[in-house]
Design a protein around this motif. Structure first.
Motif, mmCIF file in Angstrom:
data_model
loop_
_atom_site.group_PDB
_atom_site.id
_atom_site.type_symbol
_atom_site.label_atom_id
_atom_site.label_comp_id
_atom_site.label_asym_id
_atom_site.label_seq_id
_atom_site.Cartn_x
_atom_site.Cartn_y
_atom_site.Cartn_z
ATOM 1 N N LEU A 174 0.832 -1.214 0.000
ATOM 2 C CA LEU A 174 0.000 0.000 0.000
ATOM 3 C C LEU A 174 0.867 1.264 0.000
ATOM 4 O O LEU A 174 1.838 1.360 0.744
ATOM 5 C CB LEU A 174 -0.903 -0.023 1.246
ATOM 6 C CG LEU A 174 -2.121 0.888 1.206
ATOM 7 C CD1 LEU A 174 -3.049 0.505 0.062
ATOM 8 C CD2 LEU A 174 -2.877 0.821 2.533
ATOM 9 N N LYS A 175 0.469 2.218 -0.881
ATOM 10 C CA LYS A 175 1.227 3.474 -0.941
ATOM 11 C C LYS A 175 0.420 4.636 -0.374
ATOM 12 O O LYS A 175 0.968 5.633 0.069
ATOM 13 C CB LYS A 175 1.592 3.783 -2.392
ATOM 14 C CG LYS A 175 2.531 2.724 -2.960
ATOM 15 C CD LYS A 175 3.093 3.153 -4.302
ATOM 16 C CE LYS A 175 4.135 2.163 -4.751
ATOM 17 N NZ LYS A 175 3.810 1.452 -5.949
ATOM 18 N N ARG A 176 -0.920 4.541 -0.493
ATOM 19 C CA ARG A 176 -1.741 5.639 0.047
ATOM 20 C C ARG A 176 -3.093 5.099 0.490
ATOM 21 O O ARG A 176 -3.679 4.249 -0.186
ATOM 22 C CB ARG A 176 -1.961 6.719 -1.017
ATOM 23 C CG ARG A 176 -2.694 7.936 -0.445
ATOM 24 C CD ARG A 176 -2.897 9.014 -1.470
ATOM 25 N NE ARG A 176 -3.939 8.643 -2.417
ATOM 26 C CZ ARG A 176 -4.286 9.365 -3.488
ATOM 27 N NH1 ARG A 176 -3.632 10.474 -3.764
ATOM 28 N NH2 ARG A 176 -5.240 8.954 -4.291
ATOM 29 N N ILE A 177 -3.581 5.614 1.618
ATOM 30 C CA ILE A 177 -4.954 5.285 2.027
ATOM 31 C C ILE A 177 -5.598 6.531 2.634
ATOM 32 O O ILE A 177 -4.986 7.232 3.439
ATOM 33 C CB ILE A 177 -5.010 4.059 2.982
ATOM 34 C CG1 ILE A 177 -6.463 3.781 3.395
ATOM 35 C CG2 ILE A 177 -4.114 4.202 4.193
ATOM 36 C CD1 ILE A 177 -6.683 2.386 3.952
ATOM 37 N N ARG A 178 -6.837 6.813 2.166
ATOM 38 C CA ARG A 178 -7.568 7.998 2.648
ATOM 39 C C ARG A 178 -9.003 7.592 2.989
ATOM 40 O O ARG A 178 -9.489 6.550 2.552
ATOM 41 C CB ARG A 178 -7.617 9.080 1.555
ATOM 42 C CG ARG A 178 -6.266 9.461 1.013
ATOM 43 C CD ARG A 178 -6.366 10.558 -0.037
ATOM 44 N NE ARG A 178 -7.053 10.125 -1.243
ATOM 45 C CZ ARG A 178 -7.218 10.868 -2.341
ATOM 46 N NH1 ARG A 178 -6.725 12.093 -2.374
ATOM 47 N NH2 ARG A 178 -7.855 10.411 -3.405
ATOM 48 N N PHE A 179 -9.653 8.460 3.749
ATOM 49 C CA PHE A 179 -11.048 8.212 4.130
ATOM 50 C C PHE A 179 -11.847 9.493 3.893
ATOM 51 O O PHE A 179 -11.428 10.572 4.315
ATOM 52 C CB PHE A 179 -11.103 7.842 5.624
ATOM 53 C CG PHE A 179 -12.483 7.525 6.113
ATOM 54 C CD1 PHE A 179 -12.923 6.210 6.203
ATOM 55 C CD2 PHE A 179 -13.363 8.536 6.486
ATOM 56 C CE1 PHE A 179 -14.202 5.916 6.643
ATOM 57 C CE2 PHE A 179 -14.644 8.246 6.919
ATOM 58 C CZ PHE A 179 -15.063 6.935 7.013
#
Ligand code: NDP
Length: 399
Positions: free
Chosen positions: A243-248
């Motif tokens: 994983l390189k990016r995670i947003r909500f």
């Protein structure tokens, strides 16, 4: 097959209790125990007699010494903590002392600081492992189903997932100028905190509501959504490989935000105690007392929720994008279990998580988040128990 002890008797617990009673093949017996026993008794009256035996009890879940005798007397296979995040650690302690599996839907928060972190609960891993017990953290929708969607995507759709955007849209209208769909204190603490997302191994912090996007949600249409920190970002950043990016992102209407801004400006959302008529009160708790009870929104709320995840990554050397989501209708939920969709989408996965532990489909001693188990039986159960999901390839993406 087994027994579950439900702690708490609010919107989420009520849905979970209804769902356990619908699933009497797994839940022979449930006990509903909460701070206010009259609420548990009133809920028991509403539950369809079915085959599941229902009992009630009073408990202050802040007190390990009250929890232990209760758990010892009922001997459940699992304790479903559907009270508030403040009770997570006392209930985990009591589960360890009584050798009982544990489940919750929200991570521990110290009452005096609005800070969502798994570190306090993850610290129990070895103790649960050594005792041969499982603590399943975050078995609601988000966290919960969003983590199961991620585990499913990792298992079936990608070799590596590079980006995840979790989108939580509630397009329900309850007709009040301002109300929160679940516990107002928890909800307001969440949305007034700084935003945060994870990119290239680091957390990037934003001001509250600083990042806004518009998204065209399937079965709902265009809505404004804002980047928030949400607890599953922490566990998914750790558990999803590559994983390189995670947003909500969560949707809010202009009216909700205007009311919130105003309440913040006058100090009503503060969790710092102030003196009022000679005694200390916490403004946010006082505000909770004057706002509509989330449980009362059920009959009034119309419209749908759409919660899901957009995944970008690689499969067999090719770039792929998938969107996995569930759409839930507030009025349909109300017809079925007397609650609106926000409680429904949390209470159903809580029941499913308990079922995974009780049937041994999820059996791994230690403290784990949902994405660390095989997603397949959970995904099947979502379709069966009222939260069917869809997968769309090449959806609109969020910039
Ligand atoms: P409610 O406020 O409706 O219900 C909370 C219940 O817990 C109430 O019955 C309350 O008792 C009881 N309670 C509070 N303190 C204690 C205590 N010390 N001892 C015993 N019982 C206590 O909340 P919700 O049902 O909306 O939410 C329940 C949980 O679900 C929360 O932790 C929330 O953060 C989480 N949640 C998770 C979501 C997800 O998707 N993962 C989404 C929505 C919620 P009383 O009736 O006396 O006040």
């Amino acid at each position: 097959m087994g027994k579950a002890l439900i702690i708490g008797c609010g919107g989420v617990a009520s849905v979970a209790a209804h769902k356990c009673c619908q699933n009497s093949e797994v839940f022979d017996e449930i006990m509903i125990a909460s701070r206010t026993k009259s609420k548990c008794d009133a809920l028991k009256e509403k539950l369809d007699g079915g085959k599941t035996k229902v009992t009630t009890a009073q408990v202050d879940a802040d007190k390990v010494e009250e929890l232990i005798p209760l758990i010892e007397s009922f001997k459940p296979d699992v304790v479903m903590n559907l009270a508030l995040p403040y009770q997570d650690l006392t209930i985990m302690e009591a589960c360890l002392a009584t050798k009982t599996n544990y489940l919750d839907t929200a991570n521990y928060e110290p009452p005096e600081t609005a800070k969502f972190e798994y570190k306090w609960q993850w610290a129990y891993h070895d103790k649960f492992k050594d005792a041969g017990l499982t603590a399943l953290l975050g078995s609601g929708f988000d966290p919960g189903v969003t983590g199961v969607f991620a585990a499913y995507a990792q298992k079936h759709l990608f070799d590596e997932i590079h980006e995840i955007d979790i989108l939580d849209c509630n397009a329900g209208d309850h007709g009040y100028p301002f109300a929160t769909n679940f516990n107002p204190e928890i909800n307001i603490r969440e949305v007034t905190a700084n935003g945060r997302y994870w990119e290239n191994g680091k957390w990037v912090e934003t001001k509250p509501m600083e990042i806004k996007r518009v998204y065209d949600f399937p079965e709902i249409g265009e809505r404004d959504m804002y980047l928030l920190y949400h607890e599953e970002l922490e566990s998914l950043a750790k558990n999803i490989r590559g994983l390189k990016r995670i947003r909500f992102f969560m949707t809010f209407s202009e009216s909700y935000l205007t009311h919130l801004r105003c309440l913040q400006n006058v100090g009503m959302t503060s969790i710092e105690p102030i003196m009022f008529e000679g005694r200390p009160i916490i403004p946010l708790q006082f505000l909770k007392a004057v706002l509509p009870d989330p449980a009362s929104l059920g009959p009034r709320t119309k419209g749908k929720t759409n919660i899901g995840c957009i995944f970008k990554g690689v499969k067999d050397g090719k770039e792929k994008t998938y969107y996995i989501y569930n759409v839930c209708d507030h009025q349909e939920c109300y017809k079925e279990v007397g609650a609106q969709a926000v409680s429904y989408t949390t209470g159903v996965p809580a029941m499913i998580g308990a079922m995974m532990l009780m049937t041994g489909k999820w059996d791994k001693p230690g403290v784990y988040n949902v994405e660390e188990f095989d997603p397949d039986p959970f995904m099947d159960a979502l379709n069966k128990w009222g939260l069917p999901w869809k997968i769309v390839e090449n959806p609109e993406i969020v910039d």
